[in-house]
Design an enzyme around this catalytic site. Sequence first.
Site, short mmCIF file in Angstrom:
data_model
loop_
_atom_site.label_atom_id
_atom_site.label_comp_id
_atom_site.label_asym_id
_atom_site.label_seq_id
_atom_site.Cartn_x
_atom_site.Cartn_y
_atom_site.Cartn_z
N GLY A 8 0.85 -1.20 0.00
CA GLY A 8 0.00 0.00 0.00
C GLY A 8 0.88 1.24 0.00
O GLY A 8 0.55 2.26 0.60
N GLY A 11 -0.32 4.90 -1.02
CA GLY A 11 -1.35 5.57 -0.24
C GLY A 11 -0.82 6.69 0.63
O GLY A 11 0.37 7.00 0.64
N GLN A 12 -1.74 7.30 1.36
CA GLN A 12 -1.40 8.46 2.18
C GLN A 12 -0.33 8.13 3.22
O GLN A 12 0.62 8.87 3.41
CB GLN A 12 -2.67 8.98 2.88
CG GLN A 12 -2.48 10.33 3.56
CD GLN A 12 -3.55 10.63 4.60
OE1 GLN A 12 -4.37 9.77 4.95
NE2 GLN A 12 -3.54 11.85 5.12
N ILE A 35 -1.04 -1.79 -5.78
CA ILE A 35 -1.74 -2.20 -6.99
C ILE A 35 -1.58 -1.13 -8.08
O ILE A 35 -1.72 -1.40 -9.26
CB ILE A 35 -3.23 -2.50 -6.67
CG1 ILE A 35 -3.87 -3.36 -7.75
CG2 ILE A 35 -4.01 -1.22 -6.42
CD1 ILE A 35 -5.17 -4.02 -7.30
N ASP A 52 -1.30 -6.99 -6.27
CA ASP A 52 -2.66 -7.05 -5.73
C ASP A 52 -2.54 -7.95 -4.51
O ASP A 52 -2.32 -9.16 -4.63
CB ASP A 52 -3.61 -7.65 -6.77
CG ASP A 52 -5.00 -7.93 -6.19
OD1 ASP A 52 -5.20 -7.75 -4.97
OD2 ASP A 52 -5.87 -8.36 -6.96
N TYR A 142 -16.12 -0.46 7.24
CA TYR A 142 -14.70 -0.25 7.52
C TYR A 142 -14.41 -0.55 9.01
O TYR A 142 -13.47 -1.28 9.33
CB TYR A 142 -14.35 1.20 7.19
CG TYR A 142 -12.95 1.62 7.51
CD1 TYR A 142 -11.87 1.10 6.82
CD2 TYR A 142 -12.71 2.59 8.49
CE1 TYR A 142 -10.58 1.53 7.09
CE2 TYR A 142 -11.43 3.03 8.76
CZ TYR A 142 -10.36 2.49 8.07
OH TYR A 142 -9.10 2.91 8.34
N LYS A 146 -12.09 -3.46 10.70
CA LYS A 146 -10.96 -3.16 11.60
C LYS A 146 -11.13 -3.87 12.95
O LYS A 146 -10.17 -4.37 13.53
CB LYS A 146 -10.82 -1.64 11.80
CG LYS A 146 -10.32 -0.90 10.58
CD LYS A 146 -8.89 -1.33 10.21
CE LYS A 146 -8.33 -0.58 9.02
NZ LYS A 146 -7.05 -1.12 8.54
#
Length: 315
Positions: A8, A11-12, A35, A52, A142, A146
Amino acid sequence: MNNTIVIGASGQIGSELTLELRNRFGNDSVFASDIKDAAHDVMESGPFIKLDVTDSAKLTEIITKNKIKNVYLLAAMLSGSAEKNPGKAWDLNMKSLLLTLDLAKEKVIDKVFWPSSIAVFGPTTPKKNTPQLTIMEPSTVYGISKQAGERWCEYYFNKYSVDVRSVRYPGLISYKTEAGGGTTDYAVEIFYEAIKAGKYECFLSENTLLPMMFMPDAIRGTIDMMESDPAKIKIRSSYNMSGISFNPGELAQAIRKHIPDFTITYKPDFRQQIAESWPGSINDDDARLDWGWKHEYDLASMTDIMLGAIRKKLS
Ligand code: SER
């Protein structure tokens, strides 16, 4: 060789975490994967692999071939996007975690970092100074993923001695890579719009208080926890981790100290309900006690840096 992978990395969080890990442990020993392509500096400063994460065979191959021992698993679908794609979110968020935990159970890898979130809490959780152990009835896909993930982490630790470590991130504010699909994203978007247009229409209401954190704090805290003696990591579900709490009105006020004409209007959308189900502030005594967590940035210092950095980026 004790290599690391950030899954990842586009991402941020991943984009900044990758660069800091490379900074500390060497460019060649920190693999980035996602990905989709990552930022130029992430792709150029060290190895990058397209992946992926739900592709179990490819994940195992990359990890064994590159002698990877530490995994930072950041690939996930955030709260807002997950409400639009519940099945896909559950699949991505859960499958990636279980595949990674299994690799640790089979001793292919040694250590796993997996982020949880304030989204594990729900409407019945005490909202102020939310304790580590409390009522958790998340009302978003979400949040459910989690919370289930936290249970799996603790289970793999207890049952298979898997060294998995986790924090419940609050909303994260950063300027390098924009956030995507989250409920706390307004606190990033607002800075761009303040500079570009001098105004911002907020998708949360003025008084929606949420726990937040400036990215440098989150990155330092994450690596510190991962580098701590395993005996210090007493909580193997996920640690509460807190920085600053503010609402959109207060953030707008902090921005106005630099841009006096900045205006904000409020047009709450479906994310308002998500935000209202989350705490306003978090008690993180356990993280502070067990492995020495301490945040540095407050609202004023964060605002100052965010505005300076985004101005530079946009010019
Ligand atoms: N920032 C996340 C979100 O809004 C919370 O973990 O979805």
